[in-house]
Design a protein around this motif. Structure first.
Motif, PDB file in Angstrom:
ATOM      1  N   ARG A  28      29.173   1.410  18.331  1.00 38.40           N
ATOM      2  CA  ARG A  28      30.403   1.533  19.127  1.00 38.40           C
ATOM      3  C   ARG A  28      31.338   2.509  18.444  1.00 38.40           C
ATOM      4  N   GLN A  29      31.817   3.469  19.192  1.00 38.93           N
ATOM      5  CA  GLN A  29      32.758   4.426  18.648  1.00 38.93           C
ATOM      6  C   GLN A  29      34.133   3.782  18.529  1.00 38.93           C
ATOM      7  N   LYS A  30      34.856   4.174  17.475  1.00 37.87           N
ATOM      8  CA  LYS A  30      36.173   3.615  17.181  1.00 37.87           C
ATOM      9  C   LYS A  30      37.264   4.575  17.618  1.00 37.87           C
ATOM     10  N   ILE A  31      38.247   4.042  18.351  1.00 38.21           N
ATOM     11  CA  ILE A  31      39.375   4.840  18.800  1.00 38.21           C
ATOM     12  C   ILE A  31      40.663   4.201  18.307  1.00 38.21           C
ATOM     13  N   LEU A  32      41.506   5.008  17.685  1.00 41.74           N
ATOM     14  CA  LEU A  32      42.820   4.558  17.226  1.00 41.74           C
ATOM     15  C   LEU A  32      43.866   5.038  18.223  1.00 41.74           C
ATOM     16  N   ILE A  33      44.652   4.097  18.755  1.00 37.97           N
ATOM     17  CA  ILE A  33      45.744   4.417  19.666  1.00 37.97           C
ATOM     18  C   ILE A  33      47.053   4.175  18.924  1.00 37.97           C
ATOM     19  N   VAL A  34      47.921   5.194  18.875  1.00 40.59           N
ATOM     20  CA  VAL A  34      49.237   5.050  18.250  1.00 40.59           C
ATOM     21  C   VAL A  34      50.282   5.359  19.313  1.00 40.59           C
ATOM     22  N   ASP A  35      50.989   4.311  19.752  1.00 40.37           N
ATOM     23  CA  ASP A  35      51.999   4.470  20.799  1.00 40.37           C
ATOM     24  C   ASP A  35      53.019   3.361  20.658  1.00 40.37           C
ATOM     25  N   ASP A  36      54.303   3.704  20.695  1.00 45.36           N
ATOM     26  CA  ASP A  36      55.347   2.692  20.560  1.00 45.36           C
ATOM     27  C   ASP A  36      55.655   1.991  21.882  1.00 45.36           C
ATOM     28  N   ASN A  37      55.049   2.432  22.971  1.00 44.37           N
ATOM     29  CA  ASN A  37      55.212   1.791  24.271  1.00 44.37           C
ATOM     30  C   ASN A  37      54.139   0.706  24.404  1.00 44.37           C
ATOM     31  N   ASP A  38      54.563  -0.562  24.364  1.00 46.68           N
ATOM     32  CA  ASP A  38      53.612  -1.676  24.400  1.00 46.68           C
ATOM     33  C   ASP A  38      52.692  -1.637  25.608  1.00 46.68           C
ATOM     34  N   ALA A  39      53.245  -1.388  26.783  1.00 50.48           N
ATOM     35  CA  ALA A  39      52.442  -1.387  28.007  1.00 50.48           C
ATOM     36  C   ALA A  39      51.391  -0.278  27.988  1.00 50.48           C
ATOM     37  N   ALA A  40      51.780   0.902  27.546  1.00 51.93           N
ATOM     38  CA  ALA A  40      50.836   2.025  27.485  1.00 51.93           C
ATOM     39  C   ALA A  40      49.731   1.744  26.467  1.00 51.93           C
TER      40      ALA A  40
END
Length: 87
Positions: A28-40
């Motif tokens: 499984r490929q790993k993706i890091l999401i960095v976003d201060d918008n909780d919903a997004a």
């Protein structure tokens, strides 16, 4: 989940948005999401998890930088306007 090879994809509507594993069938490929918008952040994480990706989510630049060094993701998705850091 059905695995599809990149060579079998074309531009037809049923293939648009199809995730393809390029490392092999069981990694499984790993993706890091960095976003201060909780919903997004949580919405995108749910979509990617359903597509069989491992998702690491961070709400701040500091959390994202820490996760980047510890988790070594295959892909980073970041908000370009993240608190005091942007661009």
């Amino acid at each position: 989940m059905t695995r599809i090879s990149p060579a079998s994809l074309d531009n037809s509507p049923e293939h648009l948005g199809t995730a393809v594993a390029v490392r092999g069938p069981h990694v499984r490929q790993k993706i890091l999401i960095v976003d201060d918008n909780d919903a997004a952040r949580t919405g995108l994480a749910k979509i990617l998890e359903r597509a069989d990706f491992t998702v690491i989510a961070a709400a701040t630049f500091a959390e994202g930088r820490n996760a980047l060094s510890k988790e070594e993701p295959d892909l980073l998705i970041a908000d370009v306007r993240l608190g005091e850091y942007n661009g």
